[in-house]
Design an enzyme around this catalytic site. Structure first.
Site, PDB file in Angstrom:
ATOM      1  N   ASN A  46     122.687  52.826  35.637  1.00  0.00           N
ATOM      2  CA  ASN A  46     122.233  53.733  34.579  1.00  0.00           C
ATOM      3  C   ASN A  46     122.313  53.018  33.235  1.00  0.00           C
ATOM      4  OD1 ASN A  46     125.089  53.927  34.941  1.00  0.00           O
ATOM      5  ND2 ASN A  46     125.166  55.879  33.869  1.00  0.00           N
ATOM      6  N   ILE A  47     121.336  53.290  32.406  1.00  0.00           N
ATOM      7  CA  ILE A  47     121.244  52.646  31.087  1.00  0.00           C
ATOM      8  C   ILE A  47     121.030  53.753  30.060  1.00  0.00           C
ATOM      9  CG2 ILE A  47     120.004  50.961  29.669  1.00  0.00           C
ATOM     10  CD1 ILE A  47     119.070  49.644  32.331  1.00  0.00           C
ATOM     11  N   GLU A  48     122.055  53.977  29.253  1.00  0.00           N
ATOM     12  CA  GLU A  48     121.992  55.074  28.286  1.00  0.00           C
ATOM     13  C   GLU A  48     121.466  54.586  26.939  1.00  0.00           C
ATOM     14  OE1 GLU A  48     125.912  56.876  28.505  1.00  0.00           O
ATOM     15  OE2 GLU A  48     125.421  57.747  30.455  1.00  0.00           O
TER      16      GLU A  48
ATOM     17  N   GLU B 210     119.214  55.096  39.919  1.00  0.00           N
ATOM     18  CA  GLU B 210     118.215  55.140  40.999  1.00  0.00           C
ATOM     19  C   GLU B 210     116.832  54.784  40.470  1.00  0.00           C
ATOM     20  OE1 GLU B 210     120.453  57.355  40.085  1.00  0.00           O
ATOM     21  OE2 GLU B 210     121.040  58.682  41.714  1.00  0.00           O
TER      22      GLU B 210
ATOM     23  N   CYS C  56     118.578  56.865  34.833  1.00  0.00           N
ATOM     24  CA  CYS C  56     119.555  56.821  35.921  1.00  0.00           C
ATOM     25  C   CYS C  56     119.449  55.513  36.705  1.00  0.00           C
ATOM     26  CB  CYS C  56     119.310  57.969  36.894  1.00  0.00           C
ATOM     27  SG  CYS C  56     119.589  59.606  36.211  1.00  0.00           S
TER      28      CYS C  56
ATOM     29  N   CYS D  44     115.475  62.077  39.743  1.00  0.00           N
ATOM     30  CA  CYS D  44     115.465  60.906  40.628  1.00  0.00           C
ATOM     31  C   CYS D  44     114.983  61.274  42.031  1.00  0.00           C
ATOM     32  CB  CYS D  44     116.841  60.256  40.681  1.00  0.00           C
ATOM     33  SG  CYS D  44     117.247  59.395  39.148  1.00  0.00           S
TER      34      CYS D  44
ATOM     35  N   CYS E  71     120.208  62.997  40.829  1.00  0.00           N
ATOM     36  CA  CYS E  71     119.735  64.140  40.036  1.00  0.00           C
ATOM     37  C   CYS E  71     118.332  64.537  40.491  1.00  0.00           C
ATOM     38  CB  CYS E  71     119.757  63.802  38.543  1.00  0.00           C
ATOM     39  SG  CYS E  71     118.352  62.805  37.990  1.00  0.00           S
TER      40      CYS E  71
END
Ligand code: THU
Length: 148
Positions: A52-54, A65, A63, A100, A97
């Protein structure tokens, strides 16, 4: 849904489960501090990972995935045999989620899914169970799409 130990899984599945745990370490999640890793097994045996990359603009976060899928598809791979997902909660299996699930269904509505815990217990499920009656290319006017 079966719960197994990584060591009970077949080799390719062990490989993606371990790869999802490793990919989790690359997570960029300074806001949620919730690290997620994913590893997708492509039909040619290649494993593509993601985390995940915020973003400071929170809604832009992606996310693990979807990171893995975007990487795989952008490298020319669209057929997948399974995805392993490892999250940061002890003693709990974390499912993908909704966004995804939909993203994965585009490519394989019955994709096998392996939810991996840090103690290497794995819950085995699939997208047919997690997103039944999914809306996929077959439901669109693009159902003639041939991958080109
Ligand atoms: N996250 C994932 O990467 N995959 C999931 O299936 C659930 C949520 C991420 C998004 C966000 O960076 C963090 O976990 C907390 O929601």
């Amino acid at each position: 849904m079966a719960v197994l130990h990584i060591s009970d899984m077949e080799d390719e599945i062990q490989k993606i489960c371990e790869a999802s745990l490793t990919a989790r370490q690359m997570s960029y999640s300074p806001y949620s501090k919730f690290k997620v890793g994913a590893a997708i097994l492509c039909s040619d045996g290649i494993v593509v990972t993601g985390c995940n990359i915020e973003n400071a603009s929170y809604g832009l976060s992606i996310c693990a995935e979807r990171t893995a899928l975007v990487k795989a598809v952008s490298e020319g791979r669209k057929e997948f045999k399974g995805i392993a997902i490892a999250a940061d909660i002890q003693n709990e299996f974390v499912g993908p989620c909704g966004a995804c699930r939909q993203f994965m269904a585009e490519f394989n509505p019955t994709l096998p899914i392996f939810l991996v815990r840090v103690d290497r217990k794995v819950k085995v499920t699939d997208l047919g169970v997690l997103l039944p009656e999914s809306f996929t290319p077959k439901n669109t006017k693009f159902d003639f799409y041939n991958g080109e």
